[in-house]
Design a protein around this motif. Structure first.
Motif, mmCIF file in Angstrom:
data_model
loop_
_atom_site.group_PDB
_atom_site.id
_atom_site.type_symbol
_atom_site.label_atom_id
_atom_site.label_comp_id
_atom_site.label_asym_id
_atom_site.label_seq_id
_atom_site.Cartn_x
_atom_site.Cartn_y
_atom_site.Cartn_z
ATOM 1 N N CYS A 73 -25.105 11.233 7.418
ATOM 2 C CA CYS A 73 -26.440 10.609 7.361
ATOM 3 C C CYS A 73 -26.386 9.114 7.069
ATOM 4 O O CYS A 73 -27.405 8.429 7.176
ATOM 5 C CB CYS A 73 -27.310 11.302 6.315
ATOM 6 N N GLY A 74 -25.231 8.593 6.657
ATOM 7 C CA GLY A 74 -25.085 7.157 6.430
ATOM 8 C C GLY A 74 -25.891 6.632 5.260
ATOM 9 O O GLY A 74 -26.394 5.501 5.304
ATOM 10 N N LEU A 75 -25.995 7.414 4.183
ATOM 11 C CA LEU A 75 -26.832 6.994 3.055
ATOM 12 C C LEU A 75 -26.123 5.995 2.152
ATOM 13 O O LEU A 75 -24.900 5.994 2.032
ATOM 14 C CB LEU A 75 -27.239 8.209 2.207
ATOM 15 N N ARG A 76 -26.905 5.148 1.515
ATOM 16 C CA ARG A 76 -26.412 4.341 0.404
ATOM 17 C C ARG A 76 -26.219 5.281 -0.784
ATOM 18 O O ARG A 76 -26.874 6.317 -0.879
ATOM 19 C CB ARG A 76 -27.400 3.245 0.032
ATOM 20 N N VAL A 77 -25.363 4.878 -1.734
ATOM 21 C CA VAL A 77 -25.101 5.744 -2.881
ATOM 22 C C VAL A 77 -26.366 5.957 -3.710
ATOM 23 O O VAL A 77 -26.612 7.054 -4.230
ATOM 24 C CB VAL A 77 -23.943 5.195 -3.750
ATOM 25 N N SER A 78 -27.216 4.934 -3.826
ATOM 26 C CA SER A 78 -28.467 5.074 -4.586
ATOM 27 C C SER A 78 -29.408 6.056 -3.894
ATOM 28 O O SER A 78 -30.140 6.809 -4.553
ATOM 29 C CB SER A 78 -29.151 3.716 -4.756
ATOM 30 N N GLU A 79 -29.384 6.074 -2.566
ATOM 31 C CA GLU A 79 -30.224 7.008 -1.810
ATOM 32 C C GLU A 79 -29.717 8.433 -1.980
ATOM 33 O O GLU A 79 -30.507 9.376 -2.064
ATOM 34 C CB GLU A 79 -30.229 6.613 -0.331
ATOM 35 N N LEU A 80 -28.403 8.580 -2.048
ATOM 36 C CA LEU A 80 -27.802 9.904 -2.210
ATOM 37 C C LEU A 80 -28.169 10.527 -3.555
ATOM 38 O O LEU A 80 -28.616 11.672 -3.619
ATOM 39 C CB LEU A 80 -26.284 9.814 -2.089
ATOM 40 N N ILE A 81 -27.983 9.766 -4.641
ATOM 41 C CA ILE A 81 -28.210 10.353 -5.969
ATOM 42 C C ILE A 81 -29.684 10.602 -6.233
ATOM 43 O O ILE A 81 -30.034 11.376 -7.125
ATOM 44 C CB ILE A 81 -27.600 9.481 -7.092
ATOM 45 N N ASN A 82 -30.555 9.943 -5.462
ATOM 46 C CA ASN A 82 -32.000 10.155 -5.639
ATOM 47 C C ASN A 82 -32.587 11.137 -4.625
ATOM 48 O O ASN A 82 -33.802 11.361 -4.619
ATOM 49 C CB ASN A 82 -32.751 8.821 -5.551
ATOM 50 N N LEU A 83 -31.743 11.708 -3.782
ATOM 51 C CA LEU A 83 -32.216 12.660 -2.774
ATOM 52 C C LEU A 83 -32.789 13.904 -3.459
ATOM 53 O O LEU A 83 -32.165 14.475 -4.359
ATOM 54 C CB LEU A 83 -31.064 13.044 -1.854
ATOM 55 N N LYS A 84 -33.961 14.309 -3.031
ATOM 56 C CA LYS A 84 -34.657 15.446 -3.659
ATOM 57 C C LYS A 84 -34.655 16.670 -2.739
ATOM 58 O O LYS A 84 -34.536 16.538 -1.515
ATOM 59 C CB LYS A 84 -36.100 15.061 -3.994
ATOM 60 N N ILE A 85 -34.795 17.819 -3.357
ATOM 61 C CA ILE A 85 -34.923 19.052 -2.573
ATOM 62 C C ILE A 85 -36.171 18.976 -1.696
ATOM 63 O O ILE A 85 -36.168 19.439 -0.552
ATOM 64 C CB ILE A 85 -34.973 20.277 -3.513
ATOM 65 N N SER A 86 -37.216 18.362 -2.232
ATOM 66 C CA SER A 86 -38.454 18.232 -1.454
ATOM 67 C C SER A 86 -38.325 17.226 -0.309
ATOM 68 O O SER A 86 -39.242 17.093 0.509
ATOM 69 C CB SER A 86 -39.608 17.815 -2.375
ATOM 70 N N ASP A 87 -37.183 16.519 -0.237
ATOM 71 C CA ASP A 87 -36.930 15.577 0.865
ATOM 72 C C ASP A 87 -36.203 16.251 2.032
ATOM 73 O O ASP A 87 -35.933 15.608 3.046
ATOM 74 C CB ASP A 87 -36.070 14.402 0.385
ATOM 75 N N LEU A 88 -35.861 17.539 1.872
ATOM 76 C CA LEU A 88 -35.118 18.253 2.909
ATOM 77 C C LEU A 88 -36.077 18.940 3.872
ATOM 78 O O LEU A 88 -36.840 19.815 3.482
ATOM 79 C CB LEU A 88 -34.184 19.285 2.265
ATOM 80 N N PHE A 89 -36.034 18.530 5.113
ATOM 81 C CA PHE A 89 -36.885 19.131 6.144
ATOM 82 C C PHE A 89 -35.956 19.728 7.214
ATOM 83 O O PHE A 89 -35.876 19.237 8.346
ATOM 84 C CB PHE A 89 -37.824 18.084 6.745
ATOM 85 N N PHE A 90 -35.255 20.784 6.812
ATOM 86 C CA PHE A 90 -34.217 21.341 7.675
ATOM 87 C C PHE A 90 -34.778 21.976 8.944
ATOM 88 O O PHE A 90 -34.124 21.962 9.988
ATOM 89 C CB PHE A 90 -33.387 22.354 6.894
ATOM 90 N N GLU A 91 -35.963 22.550 8.872
ATOM 91 C CA GLU A 91 -36.534 23.165 10.077
ATOM 92 C C GLU A 91 -36.757 22.115 11.158
ATOM 93 O O GLU A 91 -36.614 22.390 12.347
ATOM 94 C CB GLU A 91 -37.848 23.870 9.738
ATOM 95 N N GLU A 92 -37.105 20.909 10.725
ATOM 96 C CA GLU A 92 -37.314 19.807 11.673
ATOM 97 C C GLU A 92 -36.019 19.061 11.975
ATOM 98 O O GLU A 92 -35.955 18.234 12.886
ATOM 99 C CB GLU A 92 -38.345 18.814 11.119
ATOM 100 N N GLY A 93 -34.963 19.309 11.134
ATOM 101 C CA GLY A 93 -33.684 18.647 11.357
ATOM 102 C C GLY A 93 -33.593 17.250 10.773
ATOM 103 O O GLY A 93 -32.811 16.420 11.256
ATOM 104 N N PHE A 94 -34.390 16.977 9.714
ATOM 105 C CA PHE A 94 -34.404 15.643 9.114
ATOM 106 C C PHE A 94 -34.365 15.726 7.594
ATOM 107 O O PHE A 94 -34.692 16.770 7.003
ATOM 108 C CB PHE A 94 -35.684 14.884 9.511
ATOM 109 N N ILE A 95 -33.949 14.619 6.972
ATOM 110 C CA ILE A 95 -34.163 14.440 5.544
ATOM 111 C C ILE A 95 -34.952 13.152 5.351
ATOM 112 O O ILE A 95 -34.853 12.220 6.165
ATOM 113 C CB ILE A 95 -32.828 14.360 4.751
#
Length: 298
Positions: free
Chosen positions: A145-167
């Protein structure tokens, strides 16, 4: 105006009007605090409104002895921004750094990993260890996904939209973007989330944070660096790498395989396409291949 008041006002400006992250703000403030320390050490009685070009030059000369050209340039840029703010707010009539030029520096190309090296790092993770599945998911997300480290550690479960294929990723200045996520990466996240994370005693304020430490708290940036550096040592990787190396590798490998630069820009969250264009300088052999394959006069 005293220095502490100026720092307080500038902090609010950077946070509210510029929308900068806490890490970026702290970096800016550190430059100003170095200047304040220099004034105190040398008993120079200057305020943010009375300090002049000569004192600034003296400070930069003293500090520059221990800094490389890139760090000097960043220091001068940080101080220019602070005094430009004071001018903008009509506290000062001039910027004492207007006649001070930053040293010339070359554009530093980001370090990258090969696909083989990334696979070796991920394969070196001990999945029998309690944090093994988590660490595999972390590296897969950084690379796919090419995330910055700050974006990674702040990633939330509510940010996961797997049915749509996105975060959903919250980047610099709290700007949000949607990034595609591969099915394999989704699988590794689900293994961690459904088989490992559910057994943690999670602190209430971290219930929605995806990646947690063994005490049920949000991971720190330093912990991600440690995970990656330990793996590099384990496989005897003769490179200095960090979480950002995975982000660079993500962009470079996409470009090498024919991805559109504009699409890479959107996925990385770069405000300007010129920031993304640095990746066109990394693999010149790839660019030569593009010319040879696609130019009409080949």
């Amino acid at each position: 105006m005293k220095w502490q008041q100026a720092l307080s006002d500038y902090t609010l400006y950077l946070k509210i009007e510029r929308g900068l992250s806490e890490n970026t703000i702290n970096s800016y403030l550190l430059d100003i605090k170095k200047l304040i320390g220099f004034l105190e050490l040398n008993d120079i009685k200057k305020t943010p409104l009375t300090i002049d070009n000569q004192v600034i030059k003296q400070f930069i000369y003293e500090v520059a002895k221990s800094l490389n050209a890139r760090s000097q340039s960043r220091l001068i840029s940080g101080l220019k921004g602070f005094f430009s703010y004071l001018v903008f707010e009509d506290y000062r009539q001039d910027n004492p750094l207007d006649t001070i030029d930053s040293p010339k520096i070359g554009r530093k190309l980001p370090d990258t990993l090969s696909e083989t090296e990334i696979n070796q790092l991920i394969q070196a993770i001990d999945l029998s260890h309690p944090q093994g599945e988590r660490n595999r998911a972390i590296l897969e997300v950084l690379y796919s996904c090419g995330l910055r480290v700050s974006e990674l550690i702040n990633l939330k479960i509510s940010d996961l939209f797997f049915e749509e294929g996105f975060i959903k990723v919250t980047g610099k200045g709290d700007k949000q973007r949607f990034v595609p996520i591969l099915e394999d990466t989704q699988k590794f996240i689900n293994i961690y989330k459904n088989q490992i994370r559910i057994h943690l005693n999670i602190f209430p304020e971290h219930q929605d944070i995806l990646f947690l430490n063994r005490r049920g708290k949000q991971l720190t940036r330093a912990m991600i660096f440690t995970i990656i550096k330990d793996l590099a040592v384990k496989i005897n990787l003769n490179k200095t790498i960090s979480p950002h190396t995975f982000r660079h590798s993500f962009a470079t490998h996409l470009l090498e395989n024919g991805a559109d630069l504009r699409a890479i820009q959107l996925m990385l969250g770069h405000e300007s396409i010129t920031t993304t264009e640095i990746y066109t300088h990394i693999d010149r052999s790839h660019l030569a291949t593009v010319i040879n394959n696609f130019h009409p006069r080949k």
